[in-house]
Scaffold this active site. Structure first.
Site, PDB file in Angstrom:
ATOM      1  N   ASN A  10       0.869  -1.177   0.000  1.00  0.00           N
ATOM      2  CA  ASN A  10       0.000   0.000   0.000  1.00  0.00           C
ATOM      3  C   ASN A  10       0.906   1.228   0.000  1.00  0.00           C
ATOM      4  O   ASN A  10       1.497   1.568   1.014  1.00  0.00           O
ATOM      5  CB  ASN A  10      -0.877  -0.034   1.267  1.00  0.00           C
ATOM      6  CG  ASN A  10      -1.709   1.229   1.424  1.00  0.00           C
ATOM      7  OD1 ASN A  10      -1.835   2.024   0.496  1.00  0.00           O
ATOM      8  ND2 ASN A  10      -2.274   1.416   2.607  1.00  0.00           N
ATOM      9  N   LYS A  12       0.118   4.249  -0.296  1.00  0.00           N
ATOM     10  CA  LYS A  12      -0.559   5.429   0.297  1.00  0.00           C
ATOM     11  C   LYS A  12      -0.350   6.663  -0.609  1.00  0.00           C
ATOM     12  O   LYS A  12      -0.270   6.517  -1.820  1.00  0.00           O
ATOM     13  CB  LYS A  12      -0.071   5.664   1.719  1.00  0.00           C
ATOM     14  CG  LYS A  12      -0.107   4.403   2.576  1.00  0.00           C
ATOM     15  CD  LYS A  12       0.053   4.674   4.032  1.00  0.00           C
ATOM     16  CE  LYS A  12       0.146   3.366   4.778  1.00  0.00           C
ATOM     17  NZ  LYS A  12       0.091   3.515   6.205  1.00  0.00           N
ATOM     18  N   HIS A  96      -9.489   0.901   4.985  1.00  0.00           N
ATOM     19  CA  HIS A  96      -8.194   1.095   5.657  1.00  0.00           C
ATOM     20  C   HIS A  96      -8.396   1.990   6.884  1.00  0.00           C
ATOM     21  O   HIS A  96      -9.215   2.903   6.865  1.00  0.00           O
ATOM     22  CB  HIS A  96      -7.185   1.734   4.689  1.00  0.00           C
ATOM     23  CG  HIS A  96      -5.792   1.702   5.223  1.00  0.00           C
ATOM     24  ND1 HIS A  96      -5.349   2.619   6.137  1.00  0.00           N
ATOM     25  CD2 HIS A  96      -4.766   0.848   5.006  1.00  0.00           C
ATOM     26  CE1 HIS A  96      -4.092   2.330   6.450  1.00  0.00           C
ATOM     27  NE2 HIS A  96      -3.711   1.261   5.772  1.00  0.00           N
ATOM     28  N   GLU A  98      -6.762   4.351   8.041  1.00  0.00           N
ATOM     29  CA  GLU A  98      -6.582   5.797   7.823  1.00  0.00           C
ATOM     30  C   GLU A  98      -7.849   6.413   7.250  1.00  0.00           C
ATOM     31  O   GLU A  98      -8.150   7.576   7.518  1.00  0.00           O
ATOM     32  CB  GLU A  98      -5.353   6.033   6.922  1.00  0.00           C
ATOM     33  CG  GLU A  98      -4.068   5.782   7.696  1.00  0.00           C
ATOM     34  CD  GLU A  98      -2.898   5.289   6.872  1.00  0.00           C
ATOM     35  OE1 GLU A  98      -2.929   5.379   5.644  1.00  0.00           O
ATOM     36  OE2 GLU A  98      -1.931   4.791   7.499  1.00  0.00           O
ATOM     37  N   GLU A 168      -5.277  -5.362  10.626  1.00  0.00           N
ATOM     38  CA  GLU A 168      -4.302  -4.297  10.814  1.00  0.00           C
ATOM     39  C   GLU A 168      -4.591  -3.580  12.133  1.00  0.00           C
ATOM     40  O   GLU A 168      -5.405  -2.638  12.162  1.00  0.00           O
ATOM     41  CB  GLU A 168      -4.396  -3.291   9.669  1.00  0.00           C
ATOM     42  CG  GLU A 168      -4.096  -3.898   8.316  1.00  0.00           C
ATOM     43  CD  GLU A 168      -3.516  -2.873   7.364  1.00  0.00           C
ATOM     44  OE1 GLU A 168      -2.405  -3.074   6.893  1.00  0.00           O
ATOM     45  OE2 GLU A 168      -4.173  -1.846   7.128  1.00  0.00           O
ATOM     46  N   GLY A 174       2.250   2.079  10.780  1.00  0.00           N
ATOM     47  CA  GLY A 174       3.157   3.216  10.630  1.00  0.00           C
ATOM     48  C   GLY A 174       3.843   3.622  11.924  1.00  0.00           C
ATOM     49  O   GLY A 174       4.431   4.694  12.011  1.00  0.00           O
ATOM     50  N   SER A 214       3.380  -2.271  10.245  1.00  0.00           N
ATOM     51  CA  SER A 214       4.836  -2.206  10.414  1.00  0.00           C
ATOM     52  C   SER A 214       5.535  -3.528  10.108  1.00  0.00           C
ATOM     53  O   SER A 214       6.483  -3.899  10.798  1.00  0.00           O
ATOM     54  CB  SER A 214       5.183  -1.727  11.829  1.00  0.00           C
ATOM     55  OG  SER A 214       4.688  -0.423  12.038  1.00  0.00           O
TER      56      SER A 214
HETATM   57  C1  PEP Z   1      -0.802  -0.065   5.916  1.00  0.00           C
HETATM   58  O1  PEP Z   1      -0.844   1.063   5.504  1.00  0.00           O
HETATM   59  O2  PEP Z   1      -1.699  -0.837   5.602  1.00  0.00           O
HETATM   60  C2  PEP Z   1       0.315  -0.473   6.764  1.00  0.00           C
HETATM   61  C3  PEP Z   1       0.272  -1.665   7.296  1.00  0.00           C
HETATM   62  O3  PEP Z   1       1.335   0.434   6.961  1.00  0.00           O
HETATM   63  P1  PEP Z   1       2.755   0.161   7.645  1.00  0.00           P
HETATM   64  O4  PEP Z   1       3.293  -1.131   7.078  1.00  0.00           O
HETATM   65  O5  PEP Z   1       3.596   1.328   7.304  1.00  0.00           O
HETATM   66  O6  PEP Z   1       2.508   0.047   9.129  1.00  0.00           O
END
Ligand code: PEP
Length: 252
Positions: A10, A12, A96, A98, A168, A174, A214
């Site tokens: 992803n 973003k 997601h 976010e 997630e 992040g 992460s």
């Molecule tokens: C994501 O945006 O779905 C995600 C898991 O981000 P990150 O790997 O940076 O934590």
């Protein structure tokens, strides 16, 4: 039949156009022709068409980061499932954290988007996960039930086969704080068990459940070795081809 692993990147709201094309090219080259895992990249909307041209003939699939539930009309700034398909997408990320937590997307909106996407023949990567406060209050399982049931209620058996769930935990996205393999396994098993109880083994047993939050080349192998972790949704580490490819390798 064992589930094939899937690793999705992803991107973003990152990359310039030249960066996006170079990243896609490096991922396609690194993945080669017969990867052991399915691999998908999800660039920003304006880069979908140029990235799809770069990926043509490769083993890397294209996904979008969001979609609107209506097919067309007066929805300024939005993008439809038909547009994504014409741009070359096979996958779309929906719900997601976010979008849920920064942009206020509700469970109802997520439900409508999921249904439009599977009806259009796209494979949905549905994101679910608890915040830190919810985890500390022991609400994690209640959050899964709400987010998973509300998003997927009413799908036909065929449509279920176009669904991937990404667990997630919001506190891990992040932040550099990865869930332990045991925490991820526990969450994935809970989700699969609930779906099995409602929809049977044919759907639950073949449903890919990804971990996201992460993921790095260092943590990927431990996470992916868990029996109910079927790959990963990767944010930050998907922006560097060598890191993303190392994560893909850990899924193979
Ligand atoms: C994501 O945006 O779905 C995600 C898991 O981000 P990150 O790997 O940076 O934590």
């Amino acid at each position: 039949m064992p589930r094939k692993k899937l690793v999705a990147g992803n991107w973003k709201m990152n990359t310039t156009l030249p960066e996006a094309k170079a990243l896609a090219e490096a991922v396609a080259k690194g993945v080669g022709t017969g990867p052991a895992a399915d691999v998908v990249v999800c660039p920003p909307f304006p880069w979908l068409v140029p990235v799809s041209e770069v990926l043509k003939g490769s083993a890397v699939g294209l996904g979008a980061q969001d979609v609107h539930n209506e097919a067309k009309g007066a929805f300024t700034g939005e993008v439809s499932t038909g547009m994504l398909k014409e741009a070359g997408c096979k996958y779309v990320v929906i719900g997601h954290s976010e979008r849920r937590h920064i942009l206020g997307e509700s469970d109802v909106t997520v439900h409508l988007k999921v249904h439009s996407a599977v009806e259009a023949g796209l494979t949905v990567i549905l994101c679910v996960g608890e915040t830190l406060v919810e985890r500390e209050r022991n609400l994690t399982e209640r959050v899964f039930q709400r987010q998973v049931y509300s998003a997927l209620a009413g799908l036909t058996d065929d449509q279920w086969h176009r669904v991937v769930i990404a667990y997630e935990p919001v506190w891990a996205i992040g932040t550099g704080k990865t869930a332990t393999p045991e925490q991820a396994q526990q969450a994935h098993l809970f989700i699969r068990t609930k779906i099995r109880a409602l929809h049977g083994e044919n759907i639950a047993g073949s449903l890919p459940i990804l971990y996201g939050g992460s993921v790095t080349p260092e943590t990927a192998a431990g996470l992916f070795s868990q029996p109910d972790v079927d790959g990963g949704l990767v944010g930050g580490a998907s922006l560097k081809a060598d890191q993303f490819l190392a994560i893909v390798k850990a899924a193979g």
